[in-house]
Design an enzyme around this catalytic site. Structure first.
Site, mmCIF file in Angstrom:
data_model
loop_
_atom_site.group_PDB
_atom_site.id
_atom_site.type_symbol
_atom_site.label_atom_id
_atom_site.label_comp_id
_atom_site.label_asym_id
_atom_site.label_seq_id
_atom_site.Cartn_x
_atom_site.Cartn_y
_atom_site.Cartn_z
ATOM 1 N N LYS A 108 0.823 -1.211 0.000
ATOM 2 C CA LYS A 108 0.000 0.000 0.000
ATOM 3 C C LYS A 108 0.862 1.268 0.000
ATOM 4 C CE LYS A 108 -4.187 -2.164 1.221
ATOM 5 N NZ LYS A 108 -3.738 -3.542 1.452
HETATM 6 C C1 LIG Z 1 -4.408 -4.614 0.888
HETATM 7 C C2 LIG Z 1 -3.615 -5.862 0.764
HETATM 8 C C3 LIG Z 1 -3.959 -6.844 -0.174
HETATM 9 C C4 LIG Z 1 -5.170 -6.753 -1.054
HETATM 10 O O1 LIG Z 1 -5.145 -5.681 -1.927
HETATM 11 P P1 LIG Z 1 -6.494 -5.134 -2.561
HETATM 12 O O2 LIG Z 1 -6.106 -3.938 -3.317
HETATM 13 O O3 LIG Z 1 -7.406 -4.833 -1.421
HETATM 14 O O4 LIG Z 1 -7.012 -6.215 -3.417
HETATM 15 C C5 LIG Z 1 -3.140 -7.946 -0.262
HETATM 16 N N1 LIG Z 1 -2.066 -8.099 0.539
HETATM 17 C C6 LIG Z 1 -1.719 -7.187 1.444
HETATM 18 C C7 LIG Z 1 -0.544 -7.436 2.303
HETATM 19 C C8 LIG Z 1 -2.467 -6.026 1.586
HETATM 20 O O5 LIG Z 1 -2.118 -5.118 2.491
#
Ligand SMILES: *Cc1c(COP(=O)(O)O)cnc(C)c1O
Length: 490
Positions: A108
């Site tokens: 993120k």
């Molecule tokens: C947020 C997240 C996901 C999923 O991503 P999306 O965009 O919600 O599909 C997968 N792995 C980790 C570690 C995350 O923080």
């Protein structure tokens, strides 16, 4: 490229407005149908460095921002382990796209390092003077990455809600120790969907309300400013495969994406719409397999048990960004609005056959429970000496399923979304070690067992003091926000 609400095509806004608002006033998400006819010179992009790629892709997707190069610099320079941002690593018979080398060790960071810059620029071009208050629900990773990104950014404040007991101890420590004059962190009694629904309701209820000059916006992937930066690493991975001689420009590449809110994988679809030769987009879910069922049958049904898994960032039953895909696939906002109404009223909907065929032409899917994910972590460590976190392990397992059926020779890229050190208990367990009681001791235990180094931000956590202790019921989220927004100083 203008943006429309997925529920009302007549509601058209500029890209700056879309980023600033986060969500459309009718509850729809901002999307641009121009994506479907995008004319983008992606080939020349492959020779560029990551910052230039980011600038050009972001300018294509968000054309109303001036000086995107400067925003990219401010967002990323010096914040990641290298300016390459997202390295591609060959592991056994596939490639792993490591997205976790940012300041909070989660993918993120890629979006949330630059989103505050986009919001600040959008504030300027839209002439906004009052504070922009970012409201975010987090299943663990978004919260910290957003706090870090927005910390002390002038003109912004951020409130993060996380499900009490629904995030790992390391994730919780990352959030409750967050410093900054404009940050607020609060636990909600409930699961992630409760927190996310609460935030969405606040947006709906506060539309048009005077919050003392302040305006709400979102750092969740419902904000198009979150999705756009994620498109870049698909191009970057592709360019790396070309430079490694594994493919020639124009060859297909498959991507396997661990998915929760459908944001990361939707960014892959955007990359494809911009021209990148993306083969299959493989949607990988944990035991919360609502998307596996949806892609297999066309029926979306959130009325099912909610499992707390070792991959908590994917413990999601209402996958927000799917709404954008539905809109792009059918172009019929009335139909999308009716599906969303059915979801809200009955907890499920079924798409028509023509749309299901379109969906299945693009996406594959698979799921994997905790036991299998743990086995995968152990197996990949034993065979390849590569340490993956539980989210990545879900994607690796689904890639196994996918590759067993796939006959072409196109490379398979597994997106790796978190450092294994964010989930040391599950990873130690998977390696057959008995985890210590304390998660910080576990990190050290994992380091000794594997020799893989601990990311800097995580190693320092232990010595930080807890600054945020609020816990509330989900019914109280709105009043909490109103109270906080009214306070001059946090
Ligand atoms: C947020 C997240 C996901 C999923 O991503 P999306 O965009 O919600 O599909 C997968 N792995 C980790 C570690 C995350 O923080």
């Amino acid at each position: 490229m203008n943006y429309q609400s997925t529920r009302n095509r007549c509601w058209t806004v500029s890209s700056t407005r879309a980023v600033l608002e986060g969500i459309a006033p009718d509850g729809g998400l901002y999307i641009s149908r121009d994506l479907l006819q995008a004319d983008f010179d992606w080939r020349s992009l492959l020779e560029e460095d990551t910052f230039t790629m980011s600038r050009r892709i972001l300018s294509a997707l968000l054309p109303d921002f001036d000086d995107m190069g400067e925003l990219v610099q401010r967002g990323y320079a010096g914040k990641f382990e290298s300016d390459e941002l997202t390295p591609l690593v060959k592991v056994g018979d596939r490639y792993v796209l490591e997205l976790f080398h940012g300041p909070t060790s989660a993918f993120k960071d890629v979006a949330l390092s630059i989103l505050p810059q986009l919001i600040t620029a959008a504030r300027q071009s839209e002439g906004v003077s009052g504070d922009t208050v970012i409201l975010t629900a987090t299943s663990g990773d978004t919260g910290k990455a957003a706090l870090e990104g927005f910390r002390d950014v002038p003109g912004t404040r951020i409130i993060v809600f996380y499900p009490e007991g629904g995030v790992s101890a390391v994730q919780q420590a990352q959030m409750v120790t967050q410093e900054g004059r404009n940050v607020c962190v609060c636990a909600v009694r409930g699961n992630f969907d409760d927190a996310q629904t609460g935030v969405k309701n606040i947006f709906a209820q506060c539309a048009g309300m005077d919050l003392g000059g302040a305006r709400l916006s979102s750092a969740n992937s419902i904000n198009i400013g979150r999705l756009a930066p994620q498109v870049v690493y698909y191009f970057k991975a592709y360019a790396d495969l070309v430079h490694a001689g594994r493919i020639r420009v124009g060859d297909k590449v498959h991507f396997v994406v661990p998915t929760g809110n459908f944001g990361d994988i939707l960014a892959g679809y955007f990359a494809k719409l911009l021209g990148l030769p993306v083969g299959r987009l493989v949607c990988a879910s944990n035991a919360n397999d609502v998307l596996t069922e949806f892609i297999s049958t066309g029926r979306y049904n959130k009325c099912r048990p909610f499992y707390k898994t070792i991959s908590p960032s994917m413990d999601i039953l209402v996958s927000s960004n799917l709404e954008r895909l539905l809109y792009l696939l059918c172009g019929d906002e009335k139909y999308v609005a009716s599906l969303m109404e059915q979801l809200a009223a009955t907890g499920s909907y079924q798409i028509h056959d023509e749309m299901l065929a379109k969906l299945q032409a693009l996406f594959s899917c698979g799921c994997c429970n905790d036991e299998t994910a743990e086995k995968t972590i152990g197996k990949v460590w034993a065979k390849e000496h590569y340490l993956c976190d539980p989210h990545t392990a879900v994607a690796w397992t689904v890639a196994d399923q996918f590759m067993a059926q796939q006959t072409d020779k196109a490379p398979v890229v597994v997106l790796s979304t978190a450092s294994p050190y964010k989930f040391p208990a599950a990873v130690l367990q998977a390696l057959g070690r008995k985890p210590d009681e304390n998660e910080f001791a576990m990190m050290e235990q994992l380091r000794r067992a594997t020799g893989v180094s601990v990311p800097k931000g995580l190693a320092q956590l232990q010595n930080k003091s807890v600054l945020h202790r609020d816990v509330i019921d989900r019914e109280d989220m709105l009043s909490y926000v109103l109270k906080k927004v009214g306070e001059a100083q946090w």
